[in-house]
Design an enzyme around this catalytic site. Structure first.
Site, mmCIF file in Angstrom:
data_model
loop_
_atom_site.group_PDB
_atom_site.id
_atom_site.type_symbol
_atom_site.label_atom_id
_atom_site.label_comp_id
_atom_site.label_asym_id
_atom_site.label_seq_id
_atom_site.Cartn_x
_atom_site.Cartn_y
_atom_site.Cartn_z
ATOM 1 N N LYS A 1 0.870 -1.087 -0.023
ATOM 2 C CA LYS A 1 -0.124 -0.097 0.070
ATOM 3 C C LYS A 1 0.818 1.159 0.187
ATOM 4 C CE LYS A 1 -4.080 2.094 2.845
ATOM 5 N NZ LYS A 1 -4.963 1.861 3.775
ATOM 6 N N SER B 1 -9.452 1.971 2.298
ATOM 7 C CA SER B 1 -8.546 2.832 1.673
ATOM 8 C C SER B 1 -7.484 1.703 1.086
ATOM 9 C CB SER B 1 -7.911 3.660 2.553
ATOM 10 O OG SER B 1 -6.967 2.897 3.817
ATOM 11 N N SER C 1 -10.344 -0.801 6.448
ATOM 12 C CA SER C 1 -9.848 -0.564 5.280
ATOM 13 C C SER C 1 -9.171 -1.962 4.670
ATOM 14 C CB SER C 1 -8.845 0.540 5.307
ATOM 15 O OG SER C 1 -9.400 1.612 5.352
#
Length: 447
Positions: free
Chosen positions: A81, A150, A174
């Site tokens: 990420k 996210s 997330s």
């Protein structure tokens, strides 16, 4: 060599490399070919350096041929990420504010991945500052839909077979929610199992790291590789972590006792999600106790929001002050609201959080796991947000281990996950229960 190596799980790829039927270079090249063929539609990657990935893979193959010691992820490509600092790769945090940002240091979990022999493929797209405003990533099952957030790019990259493994983070929902929307396994271990040093900090009290894979065993394998004590992370604890892989392989000694909470926001479930979950509960029968929520759970959603909003305004105050014109109109109202929270209100919220942790510690004396929705239903349409995280909020607030299993399919053929939540620091038992659940439902389907 194996054709379509990109379809292999990490566990399968490791076995193939150990048997001499696959090289890391061949695996990475297969994944790169897959990315090249599909990422124009999915847009899972914020940064990708094919030459660097292949160079890492070649070094892994050299070490294997030389008879050197090999790590648990030797030669396996992993996506990160884009809030995880990685030297020689930009970490842009989903916002133009940090466009081109590079650091000389790497996150602690990146050091662990390298020690384990993983190939760092690149950075996966995140929402703006890992919060509410979506970026460009689409759902691999239907690009008209969101992958969630996210950790949008991490979930999408694994679901699209770009990489077998990816790392994400969760401050509310997330990891679990995008895994549900994209049809992957997602595992968020107990808060403190995986170090957050070198990651964007949005909430010191709530930020947690999680893993994506296409099998339960793969998520356990990745978690084992990056778990461990870190003196620089205040959430980390100097005790041995549970053996996740052993848990994911183990059989339950007796059928586990599960709890289902009839929470006041269960009415947010879509009809297909509700129908699918009811069918799962019917199959499990007496192993599930349906419960009315305790009073202490009633206000935890607001408590999580108060802590999250207060702390992101605290941690990122300089960014917000200096770059207000580059903040999205989605995030600005959240910042404005967070800046109005008083110190007393914040401290009260932390006290309620501590009470929730104590409540669940007592609760799990009688239950092996809680079964719950992973999300409200199928992935929403792209452009309408990243989905409702409320079915993750309570467990994230309390720092409990959570796993989502891609067990259901919605009315438009998009995946819907089923979530299991376990007691803190007993992640291996949670994964053991998850394995049992998979087996029970598979046998019921075959009957």
């Amino acid at each position: 060599m194996i054709k379509y190596a990109y379809t292999l799980s990490a566990t399968e790829a490791l076995a193939a490399m150990a048997a001499g039927r696959l090289t890391s270079v061949a695996l990475v090249q297969s994944c790169l070919d897959r990315i090249n063929a599909t990422d124009h539609a999915i847009k899972a990657w914020a940064f990708l350096d094919p030459d660097a990935a292949l160079a890492q893979a070649a070094e892994c193959d050299r070490l294997r041929k030389a008879g050197m010691a090999l790590g648990s992820l030797h030669g396996i490509p992993v996506g990160l990420k884009d809030i995880i600092d990685t030297a020689k790769m930009p970490t842009q945090r989903g916002t133009p504010i940090f466009s081109g940002r590079e650091t000389k240091h790497v996150a602690r979990l990146v050091e662990q991945l390298r020690e384990a022999g993983a190939v760092i493929m690149g950075k996966t797209v995140t929402t703006e500052l890992a919060f509410v405003h979506a970026n460009e990533t689409r759902n691999p099952h239907n690009p008209d839909h969101s992958p969630g957030g996210s950790s949008s790019g991490s979930a999408a990259a694994v679901a699209a077979c770009h990489v077998p493994l990816a790392v994400g983070t969760q401050t509310n929902g997330s990891v679990i929610r995008p895994a549900s929307f994209c049809g992957t396994f997602g595992f968020k271990p107990t808060r403190g199992v995986i170090s957050r040093t070198g990651l964007l900090q949005t909430s010191v009290s709530l930020d947690q790291v999680g893993c994506f894979g296409r099998t339960l065993a793969d998520t356990a394998l990745l978690t084992d590789a990056i778990g461990g004590y870190d003196q620089h992370d205040p959430a980390s604890f100097a005790r041995p972590c549970p053996d996740m892989s052993a848990g994911a392989r183990a059989d339950v000694p007796v059928p586990p006792d599960l709890a289902w909470f009839n929470l006041p926001f269960n009415d947010r479930l879509s009809e297909d999600a509700r129908t699918g979950l009811d069918a799962v509960l019917d199959i499990l029968g007496p192993q599930v106790t349906r419960m009315q929520p305790a009073d202490t759970l009633s206000n935890l959603v607001a408590v999580q929001a108060r802590i999250h909003e207060y702390e992101i305004c605290l941690h990122q105050a300089e960014v917000f002050d200096q770059h207000w014109d580059q903040i999205s109109e989605t995030l600005k109202p959240v910042i404005t609201r967070g800046r109005q929270i008083t110190q007393t209100e914040y401290e009260d919220a932390l006290a309620v959080k501590a009470s929730a942790e104590a409540f669940f510690a007592d609760f799990f004396v009688e239950f092996d796991a809680i079964i719950a929705p992973s999300a409200a239903g199928e992935a929403p349409l792209f452009g309408s947000g990243t989905g409702d995280p409320i079915f993750c909020t309570l467990w994230t607030l309390a720092g409990l281990p959570c796993v989502t299993l891609p067990l259901l399919v919605g009315e438009t053929d998009l995946p819907i996950g089923v979530q299991l939540i376990g007691p803190a620091e007993k992640d291996d038992r949670l994964l053991r229960t998850a394995r049992w659940l998979q087996t029970e439902l598979a046998q019921a389907a075959d009957a």
